[in-house]
Design a protein around this motif. Structure first.
Motif, PDB file in Angstrom:
ATOM      1  N   VAL A 152       0.855  -1.203   0.000  1.00 51.70           N
ATOM      2  CA  VAL A 152       0.000   0.000   0.000  1.00 51.70           C
ATOM      3  C   VAL A 152       0.885   1.244   0.000  1.00 51.70           C
ATOM      4  O   VAL A 152       2.041   1.209   0.400  1.00 51.70           O
ATOM      5  CB  VAL A 152      -0.980   0.060   1.204  1.00 51.70           C
ATOM      6  N   THR A 162      -3.737   4.047   0.076  1.00 52.37           N
ATOM      7  CA  THR A 162      -3.228   3.642   1.396  1.00 52.37           C
ATOM      8  C   THR A 162      -3.997   2.433   1.937  1.00 52.37           C
ATOM      9  O   THR A 162      -3.734   1.973   3.036  1.00 52.37           O
ATOM     10  CB  THR A 162      -3.308   4.796   2.428  1.00 52.37           C
ATOM     11  N   GLY A 163      -4.955   1.945   1.132  1.00 46.79           N
ATOM     12  CA  GLY A 163      -5.738   0.782   1.551  1.00 46.79           C
ATOM     13  C   GLY A 163      -5.558  -0.394   0.613  1.00 46.79           C
ATOM     14  O   GLY A 163      -4.939  -0.288  -0.449  1.00 46.79           O
ATOM     15  N   ILE A 202      -9.938  -1.321   2.379  1.00 48.00           N
ATOM     16  CA  ILE A 202      -9.702  -1.343   3.831  1.00 48.00           C
ATOM     17  C   ILE A 202      -8.363  -0.666   4.106  1.00 48.00           C
ATOM     18  O   ILE A 202      -7.365  -1.018   3.482  1.00 48.00           O
ATOM     19  CB  ILE A 202      -9.655  -2.796   4.350  1.00 48.00           C
ATOM     20  N   PRO A 203      -8.309   0.317   5.023  1.00 43.27           N
ATOM     21  CA  PRO A 203      -7.024   0.978   5.309  1.00 43.27           C
ATOM     22  C   PRO A 203      -5.935  -0.036   5.664  1.00 43.27           C
ATOM     23  O   PRO A 203      -6.164  -0.965   6.445  1.00 43.27           O
ATOM     24  CB  PRO A 203      -7.344   1.872   6.519  1.00 43.27           C
ATOM     25  N   SER A 206      -5.349  -0.499   9.369  1.00 48.46           N
ATOM     26  CA  SER A 206      -6.308  -1.372  10.058  1.00 48.46           C
ATOM     27  C   SER A 206      -5.917  -2.837   9.908  1.00 48.46           C
ATOM     28  O   SER A 206      -5.936  -3.610  10.870  1.00 48.46           O
ATOM     29  CB  SER A 206      -7.721  -1.181   9.491  1.00 48.46           C
ATOM     30  N   SER A 241     -13.405  -1.626  11.414  1.00 54.07           N
ATOM     31  CA  SER A 241     -12.589  -0.615  10.734  1.00 54.07           C
ATOM     32  C   SER A 241     -13.485   0.149   9.776  1.00 54.07           C
ATOM     33  O   SER A 241     -14.370  -0.436   9.140  1.00 54.07           O
ATOM     34  CB  SER A 241     -11.451  -1.261   9.942  1.00 54.07           C
ATOM     35  N   LEU A 244     -12.310   3.027   3.258  1.00 51.48           N
ATOM     36  CA  LEU A 244     -11.890   4.255   2.583  1.00 51.48           C
ATOM     37  C   LEU A 244     -12.921   4.635   1.513  1.00 51.48           C
ATOM     38  O   LEU A 244     -13.444   3.762   0.812  1.00 51.48           O
ATOM     39  CB  LEU A 244     -10.515   4.076   1.942  1.00 51.48           C
TER      40      LEU A 244
END
Length: 377
Positions: A152, A162-163, A202-203, A206, A241, A244
């Motif tokens: 990521v 970033t996810g 999903i970040p 997380s 979580s 994004l």
């Protein structure tokens, strides 16, 4: 509230929920851990509003871990509470909330009094309707995270990168991560109760935290996805979580379908050679290593750092097919990709010195790594 609780069980639960507590939050109560006692057991909650973790210690288990004398709830400063429980002398800890949220923690001859906060002020965790659940064994979920999350982006210029993109279709989970210089992709069959499709991001942060909490068993993790949240649920743990916002870029067109040079090589030997070559490359700004194909299946790995020196090493491949090749790439990206690939032999497919190239395990199509080469002058 008044409870007696096993120290080891409490320390483990506190460690788990602490992964969601951020000291730099704009909501003061979120610097605390919420402790709630009911007749069923004790629930600890930590949250930074992006991630929320809930850990449950039941009263009814093989051995009694907690005794609830009086039900109730309190929020205690996470930093102090976690340090205190780790260092208490006896195996049993008593926690009692007195008027004005003053909380007394006793163990053996040690006694702490902490000023608590009203648990009613603590934000409620999202209520997720558990209709569309799918299941993944814990160890497989950890493997999937390990094989994708490193790719990521760490830059906030494109937050969506970033996810990790999770797509679910036809009973298959497809996970993709890219920072636009490299890409990691992993596929896995999943157990699902219906044929619903999902496409969420999903970040990476997380998933990293989730991976640290999960054990190495093959017990199933229940996963529930909603419009803006994902819930991972194990026997005594809930991990929420946020997802994004935005559309993940279409990455399938980045993956070359043809190749001009194919190399089959032992992953461990190749990784060690790249690691040695990067010893000098590391000092340079760009950490670049060069690969050159020679005759008789030999690959030359080299790196030059003008101020320090140079390194060359030859390794024997299993086979080289196609055109001769000279290509430069980031040693770090190559080492990350090789560590993520499971399998002894890997195939590397090149489509030219300036085109992205692919790494795959030799006998599996469930995963691939893609790296962009580096232009050297």
């Amino acid at each position: 509230m008044k409870i007696k609780i096993d120290r080891e069980a409490l320390v483990q639960s506190v460690q788990d929920v602490m992964k969601a507590v951020s000291p730099r939050t704009t909501i003061p109560i979120l610097t605390g851990i919420k402790i709630a006692a009911t007749s069923q057991g004790v629930t600890l909650t930590g949250s930074d509003s992006d991630i929320s973790i809930e850990s449950f210690i039941p009263t009814e288990e093989d051995k009694v871990l907690v005794e609830v004398v009086e039900t109730g709830s309190i929020v205690l400063q996470a930093r102090f509470f976690s340090e205190i429980v780790k260092k208490l002398p006896e195996n049993t800890i008593e926690i009692e909330v007195q008027p004005n949220f003053l909380t007394v923690i006793r163990s053996g001859k040690a006694e702490f009094s902490l000023n608590g906060l009203d648990a009613e002020e603590y934000p409620r965790l999202p209520q997720i309707e558990e209709e569309n659940v799918f299941k993944i064994p814990t160890d497989l979920l950890k493997t999937i995270i390990r094989q994708t999350v490193f790719a990521v982006s760490t830059s906030e210029t494109r937050p969506i990168l970033t996810g990790v993109n999770w797509r679910i279709e036809n009973g298959e989970l497809i996970c993709t991560a890219t920072d636009s210089h490299r890409l990691a992709l992993r596929k896995a069959k999943i157990e699902t109760e219906n044929q619903q499709s999902y496409n969420v991001v999903i970040p990476g942060k997380s998933l990293n935290e989730l991976s640290k909490i999960l054990d190495d068993s093959n017990d199933p993790v229940d996963i529930v996805i909603t419009a803006n949240q994902i819930l991972f649920k194990t026997k005594h743990l809930l991990f929420f979580s946020r997802l994004l916002d935005g559309n993940y870029p279409e990455t399938t067109r980045l993956i070359p379908t043809d190749s001009k040079t194919d190399i089959i090589v032992n992953a461990k030997e190749f990784l060690q050679a790249i690691d040695r070559a990067s010893l000098l490359a590391r000092e340079g700004r760009n950490n670049v290593v060069k690969l050159t194909t020679l005759n008789d299946g030999i690959i030359e790995i080299s790196s030059i750092s003008p101020e320090i020196g140079k390194v060359t090493e030859e390794i024997q491949s299993e086979s080289i097919e196609g055109e001769e090749l000279k290509i430069s790439f980031s040693a770090k990206y190559m080492m990350d990709a090789l560590k993520a690939l499971d399998g002894t032999d890997i195939q590397i497919s090149f489509t030219g010195a300036m085109r992205p190239f692919l790494l795959r395990p030799l006998h599996s199509d469930s995963m691939l790594q893609l790296i962009l080469p580096v232009r050297t002058y």
